[in-house]
Design a protein around this motif. Structure first.
Motif, PDB file in Angstrom:
ATOM      1  N   GLN A 133      -5.921  -0.716  -6.026  1.00  0.00           N
ATOM      2  CA  GLN A 133      -6.244  -2.053  -6.522  1.00  0.00           C
ATOM      3  C   GLN A 133      -5.009  -2.949  -6.458  1.00  0.00           C
ATOM      4  O   GLN A 133      -4.225  -3.027  -7.397  1.00  0.00           O
ATOM      5  CB  GLN A 133      -6.753  -1.965  -7.956  1.00  0.00           C
ATOM      6  N   GLN A 137       0.826  -1.201   0.000  1.00  0.00           N
ATOM      7  CA  GLN A 137       0.000   0.000   0.000  1.00  0.00           C
ATOM      8  C   GLN A 137       0.867   1.259   0.000  1.00  0.00           C
ATOM      9  O   GLN A 137       0.549   2.251  -0.674  1.00  0.00           O
ATOM     10  CB  GLN A 137      -0.923   0.007   1.224  1.00  0.00           C
ATOM     11  N   ASN A 180      -9.666   3.292  -3.695  1.00  0.00           N
ATOM     12  CA  ASN A 180      -9.152   1.999  -3.260  1.00  0.00           C
ATOM     13  C   ASN A 180      -7.984   1.616  -4.148  1.00  0.00           C
ATOM     14  O   ASN A 180      -8.138   1.463  -5.358  1.00  0.00           O
ATOM     15  CB  ASN A 180     -10.273   0.953  -3.361  1.00  0.00           C
ATOM     16  N   ARG A 229     -12.990   8.611  -1.867  1.00  0.00           N
ATOM     17  CA  ARG A 229     -12.048   7.621  -1.333  1.00  0.00           C
ATOM     18  C   ARG A 229     -11.673   6.683  -2.463  1.00  0.00           C
ATOM     19  O   ARG A 229     -12.535   6.172  -3.174  1.00  0.00           O
ATOM     20  CB  ARG A 229     -12.661   6.856  -0.168  1.00  0.00           C
ATOM     21  N   PRO A 234     -11.854  -5.174  -3.459  1.00  0.00           N
ATOM     22  CA  PRO A 234     -11.393  -4.534  -4.703  1.00  0.00           C
ATOM     23  C   PRO A 234     -12.251  -4.902  -5.897  1.00  0.00           C
ATOM     24  O   PRO A 234     -12.781  -6.004  -5.995  1.00  0.00           O
ATOM     25  CB  PRO A 234      -9.968  -5.068  -4.867  1.00  0.00           C
ATOM     26  N   SER A 236      -7.466   4.906   0.413  1.00  0.00           N
ATOM     27  CA  SER A 236      -7.684   3.921   1.481  1.00  0.00           C
ATOM     28  C   SER A 236      -8.845   3.011   1.113  1.00  0.00           C
ATOM     29  O   SER A 236      -9.801   3.428   0.464  1.00  0.00           O
ATOM     30  CB  SER A 236      -8.003   4.626   2.802  1.00  0.00           C
ATOM     31  N   SER A 237      -8.772   1.764   1.565  1.00  0.00           N
ATOM     32  CA  SER A 237      -9.888   0.824   1.431  1.00  0.00           C
ATOM     33  C   SER A 237     -10.706   0.756   2.714  1.00  0.00           C
ATOM     34  O   SER A 237     -11.625  -0.052   2.814  1.00  0.00           O
ATOM     35  CB  SER A 237      -9.362  -0.575   1.078  1.00  0.00           C
ATOM     36  N   HIS A 246     -13.763  -3.287   5.305  1.00  0.00           N
ATOM     37  CA  HIS A 246     -12.876  -2.792   4.259  1.00  0.00           C
ATOM     38  C   HIS A 246     -13.451  -3.145   2.886  1.00  0.00           C
ATOM     39  O   HIS A 246     -14.179  -4.131   2.736  1.00  0.00           O
ATOM     40  CB  HIS A 246     -11.483  -3.411   4.400  1.00  0.00           C
ATOM     41  N   ASP A 247     -13.103  -2.352   1.896  1.00  0.00           N
ATOM     42  CA  ASP A 247     -13.635  -2.553   0.549  1.00  0.00           C
ATOM     43  C   ASP A 247     -13.120  -3.856  -0.050  1.00  0.00           C
ATOM     44  O   ASP A 247     -11.981  -4.267   0.182  1.00  0.00           O
ATOM     45  CB  ASP A 247     -13.203  -1.420  -0.377  1.00  0.00           C
ATOM     46  N   ARG A 273     -11.999  -7.390   5.398  1.00  0.00           N
ATOM     47  CA  ARG A 273     -13.162  -7.079   4.568  1.00  0.00           C
ATOM     48  C   ARG A 273     -14.460  -7.546   5.232  1.00  0.00           C
ATOM     49  O   ARG A 273     -15.476  -6.855   5.211  1.00  0.00           O
ATOM     50  CB  ARG A 273     -13.007  -7.722   3.193  1.00  0.00           C
TER      51      ARG A 273
END
Length: 461
Positions: free
Chosen positions: A182, A78, A180, A178, A205, A159-160, A202-203, A197
């Motif tokens: 990938q 990240q 994410n 925001r 992807p 950020s995720s 959290h997202d 997640r």
């Protein structure tokens, strides 16, 4: 929201002088900020204060990921991807927030949590709670102060984690979008990321393997561009690939079978044992997706498959019939069938490594060992596989043809444990075990692509 995220801002911020920091991603301006006794760092590129909503990454300190290159988390990936994204945008800010190791529990406690995950199988949230610690103890007041000092009260956040944008909004920083980053899961951190997640919101992807109907998974490209040996098997929750009569139509669902065809399209050869041909009379071709049929390889030392088997009669794909050194086959064969002799084994079963060596003399690319359960288990036990896809379907057969079986250990500590990723195909769950060092290396790719997640307003730019 945690109380610590909603406390009013105070003025305990001390800013250091700016200095230049040349990096692989451009020359950033570096500045220290000390808040409540902890010194953080802001890296700025260009003139973010002149941007209507600059890209900002709030990056929590992670010694193991950022410095030591750990694959247990995605922190290092990240960090790199954020710097790449800011560089591509031409302006932006990276806030490196110290004192936030292990989501704020500190380095010592993070390593204690790692030990609980290793020895007791806890996930990242359960391990924190087992230590009597919060799942996330981070405070973003320092970050809000830093952004205000830099003249950036309206930002787009890299950020995720939606909790970060919620915290900043409550602290007076308007997060208008925001994004994410990938990044594909690594085999070593997939379970950790899945826990974040499912348990921390959290997202997921865009294009993640949890999304149904995906045929563009990175793993297919990895298989297609490397020479690996992999296996695939679908079994019931209680570990059977067919009923006692041999009926296997169908253990798993349509999406999992589509996944199998994606693998077939990525390999140079697909191999099954004679038992699978006798029981199922498979075609072993690519039909559910676009792609070329791989070479069919039939492992049949005693030449016992029926002569009217599809693999011997249909010319849809070249077929290698692997038979014993002294096994006799009478009569002519169709033009697409090639007899290849296995090494003499003095009555013993053929060594999987020898089988692979024979196939490699005739076929390039990855090799898929598709079945049956005994053949896959033998290749797994012999250490001949780089990768294993094992799908479990929500069905209980009770008794039948077993799936993965091998000589285990009396101690749970000796059980086989490998890095893994999980894919959800409808009602089925496919676990990809990454068995070899080569496969782990092939899977460790981190392209920095972005997906934007809308917050209160449409994002800018």
């Amino acid at each position: 929201m945690d109380e610590q995220h909603s406390r009013p801002l105070n003025t305990a911020l001390v800013a250091g002088p700016p200095s230049a920091l040349p990096t692989d991603y451009g020359t950033f301006t570096l500045r220290s900020y000390t808040f409540n006794g902890i010194t953080h760092v802001a890296m700025t590129l260009g003139e973010p204060a002149d941007s209507e909503a600059p890209l900002v990454r709030m990056h929590s300190e992670c010694l193991t990921g950022d410095v030591l290159g750990s694959h247990r988390c995605d922190c290092g990936d990240q960090l790199t991807a954020s710097l790449e994204a800011i560089s591509s945008a031409g302006t932006g800010i990276l806030l490196y927030l110290r004192g936030q190791e292990g989501r704020g529990i500190g380095l010592e406690n993070k390593l204690r949590a790692y030990a609980l995950q290793d020895t007791q199988g806890l996930d990242t949230v359960e391990a924190n709670l087992a230590l009597g610690l919060p799942e996330d103890a981070r405070d973003y007041q320092a970050a809000a102060h830093m952004l205000t000092h830099l003249g950036c009260n309206r930002i787009r956040l890299l950020s995720s984690n939606p909790a970060k944008s919620d915290a900043l909004n409550q602290l007076g920083i308007e997060v208008v979008g925001r994004l994410n980053l990938q990044l594909p899961d690594r085999p070593e951190n997939s379970a950790y990321l899945q826990s974040k997640r499912s348990r921390m919101n959290h997202d997921v992807p865009n294009g993640h393997p949890d999304v149904e109907h995906s045929t563009g998974l990175d793993v297919y490209r990895t298989i297609a561009t490397n020479d690996e040996v992999l296996a695939q098997l679908a079994q019931s929750e209680d570990g059977f690939i067919a009923t006692r009569s041999g009926d296997a139509m169908f253990v798993s669902g349509t999406l999992d079978r589509r996944h199998l065809h994606c693998i077939r399209a990525a390999v140079g050869a697909v191999m099954v044992g004679a038992g699978t041909v006798v029981a199922d009379n498979p075609q072993l071709t690519v039909r559910a997706v676009e792609g070329e049929n791989p070479v069919r390889v039939i492992l049949d030392p005693r030449a016992r498959i029926p002569r009217d088997s599809t693999v011997l009669q249909s010319g849809d794909a070249p077929t290698m019939w692997l038979i014993g050194a002294d096994t006799q086959v009478e009569g002519p064969l169709a033009g697409h069938v090639q007899i290849v002799r296995l090494p003499s084994t003095s009555g013993q079963r053929v060594d999987p490594h020898q089988v692979i060596a024979v196939i490699r003399e005739h076929v390039q690319g990855s090799i898929l060992v598709e079945g049956g359960g005994q053949t896959v288990s033998e290749f797994l036990s012999a250490g001949a596989l780089d990768r294993l896809f094992l799908t479990t379907a929500p069905v209980l057969i009770g008794d039948g043809v077993p799936g993965i079986r091998f000589a285990g250990s009396d101690k749970m500590s000796k059980a086989l444990r490998y890095p893994f990723r999980r894919y959800v195909f409808g009602q089925d769950v496919c676990t990809e075990y990454v068995l070899s060092a080569a496969a782990r290396k092939h899977s460790a790719q981190t392209p920095a692509q972005l997906r934007e997640v809308q917050e209160q307003e449409p994002s800018i730019g």
